[in-house]
Scaffold this motif. Structure first.
Motif, short mmCIF file in Angstrom:
data_model
loop_
_atom_site.label_atom_id
_atom_site.label_comp_id
_atom_site.label_asym_id
_atom_site.label_seq_id
_atom_site.Cartn_x
_atom_site.Cartn_y
_atom_site.Cartn_z
N VAL A 66 0.83 -1.20 0.00
CA VAL A 66 0.00 0.00 0.00
C VAL A 66 0.87 1.26 0.00
O VAL A 66 1.77 1.41 0.84
CB VAL A 66 -0.94 0.02 1.22
N ARG A 67 0.62 2.16 -0.91
CA ARG A 67 1.23 3.49 -0.91
C ARG A 67 0.36 4.35 0.00
O ARG A 67 -0.54 5.06 -0.45
CB ARG A 67 1.27 4.06 -2.34
N TYR A 68 0.61 4.28 1.30
CA TYR A 68 -0.33 4.81 2.27
C TYR A 68 -0.43 6.33 2.24
O TYR A 68 -1.48 6.91 2.54
CB TYR A 68 -0.01 4.31 3.68
N ARG A 69 0.66 7.03 1.88
CA ARG A 69 0.56 8.49 1.80
C ARG A 69 -0.38 8.90 0.67
O ARG A 69 -1.23 9.79 0.83
CB ARG A 69 1.95 9.10 1.58
N ALA A 70 -0.23 8.25 -0.48
CA ALA A 70 -1.13 8.52 -1.60
C ALA A 70 -2.56 8.15 -1.25
O ALA A 70 -3.51 8.89 -1.56
CB ALA A 70 -0.67 7.76 -2.84
N GLY A 171 -13.56 1.65 -7.14
CA GLY A 171 -12.45 0.86 -7.66
C GLY A 171 -12.38 0.87 -9.17
O GLY A 171 -11.29 0.82 -9.75
N PHE A 172 -13.54 0.95 -9.84
CA PHE A 172 -13.57 1.00 -11.30
C PHE A 172 -12.88 2.26 -11.83
O PHE A 172 -12.43 2.29 -12.97
CB PHE A 172 -15.01 0.94 -11.80
N LEU A 173 -12.82 3.31 -10.99
CA LEU A 173 -12.14 4.54 -11.39
C LEU A 173 -10.70 4.57 -10.91
O LEU A 173 -9.78 4.95 -11.66
CB LEU A 173 -12.89 5.75 -10.80
N LEU A 174 -10.46 4.11 -9.68
CA LEU A 174 -9.13 4.21 -9.09
C LEU A 174 -8.10 3.35 -9.81
O LEU A 174 -6.99 3.81 -10.11
CB LEU A 174 -9.19 3.80 -7.62
N HIS A 187 -0.01 -4.93 -8.34
CA HIS A 187 -0.38 -5.37 -6.99
C HIS A 187 -0.45 -4.18 -6.03
O HIS A 187 -1.32 -4.11 -5.17
CB HIS A 187 0.61 -6.42 -6.48
N GLY A 188 0.48 -3.25 -6.18
CA GLY A 188 0.46 -2.05 -5.35
C GLY A 188 -0.72 -1.16 -5.67
O GLY A 188 -1.31 -0.53 -4.78
N ILE A 189 -1.09 -1.08 -6.95
CA ILE A 189 -2.25 -0.29 -7.36
C ILE A 189 -3.52 -0.82 -6.72
O ILE A 189 -4.32 -0.06 -6.16
CB ILE A 189 -2.38 -0.30 -8.91
N VAL A 190 -3.72 -2.13 -6.80
CA VAL A 190 -4.93 -2.74 -6.25
C VAL A 190 -4.98 -2.55 -4.73
O VAL A 190 -6.01 -2.16 -4.16
CB VAL A 190 -5.02 -4.23 -6.62
#
Length: 266
Positions: A66-70, A171-174, A187-190
């Protein structure tokens, strides 16, 4: 209660199989399957999708994906725009909301179909230099430029607005936005998208409850069943061919959109 359990399991299974965007079918399941109005179905759908997303986000945090800051930036902006979506959701005609939701389903189906054909992967290979948010090769973290921050803020705001307006997790947008605008691995994106969905859904649920929305007992059954179905879907996902899964989900979205439009405007 039996119908709520069935539809909850089905939606959870789809969510587990397809990832962050599968929860978009939760609202149609409640509207078409249980006969609820959209303003009542949206918060229950958000609870189901949010709970499932939270489980995935925790797993992503455990694995360091997870890119937690983003995710926090996007969730904060999403939470700020969710009340605006809720405001319009309770004032726009039900027929218009159904029409907008059907349009979103069609767009999701088109994206899934293109993804199954491999079009997005080709586009990503040729457009990597134009990404708005890039990883630092030396640290593996995002480079926080003004362009990157504004991009993530804009995507989070749109996600929050749609969450409040239509009761979708976003989720369909992100996921496609992350793939198009960043060079983060899939995997990081999801995992990051799931964290954003969980946080924005929580804020939207709190706003809906404060606005006087009551969750019926059947809604609680739907939520629990969807979480169980999601766990089963995640176990089964590695054994299902991705292309067949994407095309099947695209076809299902088109069928639901057509049925919604016929039911609403016929």
């Amino acid at each position: 209660m039996l119908l709520a359990s069935f539809f909850g399991l089905a939606i959870g299974l789809i969510l587990g199989l397809t990832g962050a965007g599968g929860g978009i079918l939760a609202v149609p399941a409640l509207v078409l399957g249980l006969g609820w109005p959209m303003t009542q179905a949206a918060p229950v759908a958000l609870m189901a999708v949010g709970a499932s997303a939270a489980l995935g986000a925790v797993d992503g945090l455990r694995q360091g994906l997870v890119r937690y800051r983003a995710a926090l930036l996007m969730a904060l902006l999403g939470g700020a725009f969710t009340p605006l979506g809720l405001y319009f959701a309770h004032r726009l005609p039900e027929d218009l909301l159904m029409g907008l939701f059907s349009l979103v389903l069609v767009l999701v189906a088109m994206r899934m179909h293109r993804q199954a054909r491999g079009a997005q992967g080709v586009a990503a290979e040729h457009g990597w230099q134009q990404k708005n948010c890039m990883l630092d090769a030396s640290t593996g973290r995002l480079r926080w430029t003004l362009r990157c921050g504004l991009t993530l803020a804009a995507v989070g705001s749109c996600c929050g607005l749609l969450t409040g307006l239509l009761g979708v997790g976003g989720g369909f947008l992100l996921v496609p936005a992350f793939r198009q605008l960043t060079d983060i691995r899939l995997h990081g994106i999801v995992a990051t998208s799931l964290m954003v969905i969980a946080l924005v859904s929580l804020m939207a649920i709190v706003g809906a409850v404060r606005a006087g929305v009551v969750i019926p007992p059947a809604g609680g059954v739907f939520i629990v069943a969807s979480v169980l179905g999601m766990l089963a879907g995640r176990i089964a996902a590695p054994h299902v061919p991705p292309r067949a899964l994407q095309n099947g989900f695209a076809g299902l979205c088109l069928l639901v959109a057509a049925y919604l439009l016929c039911k609403t405007f016929a």
